[in-house]
Write an enzyme that holds these catalytic residues in place. Structure first.
Site, PDB file in Angstrom:
ATOM      1  N   GLY A   1      14.300   7.438   8.781  1.00 54.67           N
ATOM      2  CA  GLY A   1      13.062   7.053   9.441  1.00 54.67           C
ATOM      3  C   GLY A   1      12.087   6.411   8.476  1.00 54.67           C
ATOM      4  O   GLY A   1      12.304   6.398   7.255  1.00 54.67           O
TER       5      GLY A   1
ATOM      6  N   PHE B   1       8.221   6.333   6.954  1.00 56.31           N
ATOM      7  CA  PHE B   1       7.071   7.231   6.795  1.00 56.31           C
ATOM      8  C   PHE B   1       5.797   6.659   7.406  1.00 56.31           C
ATOM      9  O   PHE B   1       4.767   7.306   7.406  1.00 56.31           O
ATOM     10  CB  PHE B   1       6.841   7.597   5.328  1.00 56.31           C
ATOM     11  CG  PHE B   1       6.981   6.465   4.345  1.00 56.31           C
ATOM     12  CD1 PHE B   1       6.242   5.301   4.458  1.00 56.31           C
ATOM     13  CD2 PHE B   1       7.871   6.572   3.289  1.00 56.31           C
ATOM     14  CE1 PHE B   1       6.360   4.281   3.544  1.00 56.31           C
ATOM     15  CE2 PHE B   1       8.010   5.551   2.359  1.00 56.31           C
ATOM     16  CZ  PHE B   1       7.245   4.400   2.483  1.00 56.31           C
TER      17      PHE B   1
ATOM     18  N   HIS C   1       1.657   4.024  -4.307  1.00 59.74           N
ATOM     19  CA  HIS C   1       1.255   2.901  -5.170  1.00 59.74           C
ATOM     20  C   HIS C   1       1.915   1.588  -4.738  1.00 59.74           C
ATOM     21  O   HIS C   1       1.534   0.519  -5.224  1.00 59.74           O
ATOM     22  CB  HIS C   1       1.525   3.211  -6.643  1.00 59.74           C
ATOM     23  CG  HIS C   1       2.956   3.106  -7.074  1.00 59.74           C
ATOM     24  ND1 HIS C   1       3.331   2.997  -8.389  1.00 59.74           N
ATOM     25  CD2 HIS C   1       4.121   3.111  -6.367  1.00 59.74           C
ATOM     26  CE1 HIS C   1       4.644   2.931  -8.488  1.00 59.74           C
ATOM     27  NE2 HIS C   1       5.145   3.002  -7.278  1.00 59.74           N
TER      28      HIS C   1
END
Length: 363
Positions: free
Chosen positions: A250, A252, A270
């Site tokens: 999946g 995020f 980052h």
């Protein structure tokens, strides 16, 4: 686990090193200092050639003459000598009185297949594609946008899928960098107090395997894109933790596990600007159960002129993906604006810090 020198000793050594660099910088004429900085690419490209050719592997059994190294590699003897001589001036290889070259500790890290090898990292950083993107830094500064798509003809992530060889090098380098940071992370954080650890965007599972080794009774969840998650099974099996892991394919941006008590984001945020990073955190916040902990493993950019790898990595994020490294204040703002408590920031002896927080719930 790698045994670390005392924290106070390493920090003192880092301070002394920085002070010596400042003193040296004041003693060297500015034009010479600029010339040395501008010539830095020569070291990067030289190390890449050594790693690509496999020079360190040839010297693994002991010193050899340049002609002997060249005979094994199928390279030109004179050119091989010149390559070794340049490296020896930087402490990579050592030339003895008899003209034979031997491994130094640094050169030993360029061997392939060893636990402490940095060869894959050098191959990634020195790769022509990687260097080509950095060549567009001025363009990125002009626009504030990444230049990878212009340099490579596609985004970095698409390029990794398009060029399997470079993609494999990139993945191996990322796994090595994860392992490199791990001893400093494990030295300051107790993972054994958690029962279910979710590694969000955890790549091939290198960090999850390490965390589960430190928490032998915990179970793990790996959330990653399906194309990446498929390749994680072998690493987790080799590490002996696959039977404790649930692999959850999946993104995020729109999914996260609902049943963990520790959620880890290592060098994920980052990659993104503040808006995208906030979207990741907002998704996590909506899935984290009460009492769960968020652990963000990232660099924290120090203020002032102190040297820190994060200041260069910030440019790396800018040119490749439009992301950024963040200061203490920027991390606090990002986390609190997405519903998390102000983080507890734990520095480590590597370039990363640990930002521990939890969802702020309305009363």
């Amino acid at each position: 686990m790698t045994r670390l020198p005392p924290t106070t000793l390493l920090r003192a050594a880092a301070s002394v090193r920085a002070a010596l660099q400042r003193v040296t910088g004041r003693m060297v004429p500015p034009e010479v200092a600029l010339l040395e900085l501008a010539s830095g690419f020569m070291a990067s490209r030289t190390l890449f050639a050594v790693a690509e050719l496999g020079v360190a592997d040839v010297l693994a059994d002991g010193p050899r003459s340049p002609a002997e190294v060249a005979a094994v590699l199928g390279t030109d003897p004179d050119a091989t000598h010149r390559l070794l001589r340049a490296c020896a001036a930087w402490g990579v290889f050592h030339e003895g009185p008899d003209g034979r070259f031997a491994l130094t500790p640094a050169a030993g890290r360029l061997r392939s297949g060893t636990a402490d090898s940095m060869r894959d990292v050098v191959l990634m950083l020195g790769h022509p594609d990687y260097q080509q993107v950095w060549g567009g830094l001025a363009g990125s500064v002009r626009t504030g946008a990444p230049v990878a798509e212009h340099a490579l003809g596609r985004s970095l992530w698409e390029h990794l899928d398009h060029d399997p060889a470079f993609g494999a090098t990139f993945d191996d380098a990322m796994s090595r960098l994860t392992a490199l940071d791990w001893p400093t992370v494990a030295a300051v954080y107790d993972f054994s107090r958690f029962s279910t650890i979710a590694d969000v965007g955890g790549g091939h599972g290198q960090l999850l395997a390490l965390m589960l080794s430190a928490a032998p009774t915990a179970r793990g969840i790996l959330l990653e894109r399906e194309a990446v998650a498929r390749r994680a099974e072998e690493l987790l099996r080799t590490a002996g933790v696959l039977d404790r892991v649930r692999i959850q394919p999946g993104s995020f941006f729109d999914a996260a596990p609902d049943d963990a008590d520790l959620y880890v984001l290592r060098r994920v945020l980052h990659d993104f600007d503040d808006e995208q990073a906030a979207a990741v955190l907002t998704t996590l916040h909506s899935h984290m159960p009460d009492g769960a902990t968020l652990l963000v493993v990232e660099s924290v950019v120090p203020t002032g002129n102190a040297p820190h790898l994060a200041k260069a990595l910030d440019l790396d994020m800018m040119v490749f993906v439009g992301g950024r490294e963040r200061t203490d204040a920027e991390w606090r703002t990002l986390l609190t604006s997405t519903g998390f408590e102000p983080p507890r920031i734990v520095p480590t002896l590597s370039s990363v810090s640990l930002l521990e927080s939890s969802p702020r719930r309305s009363s």
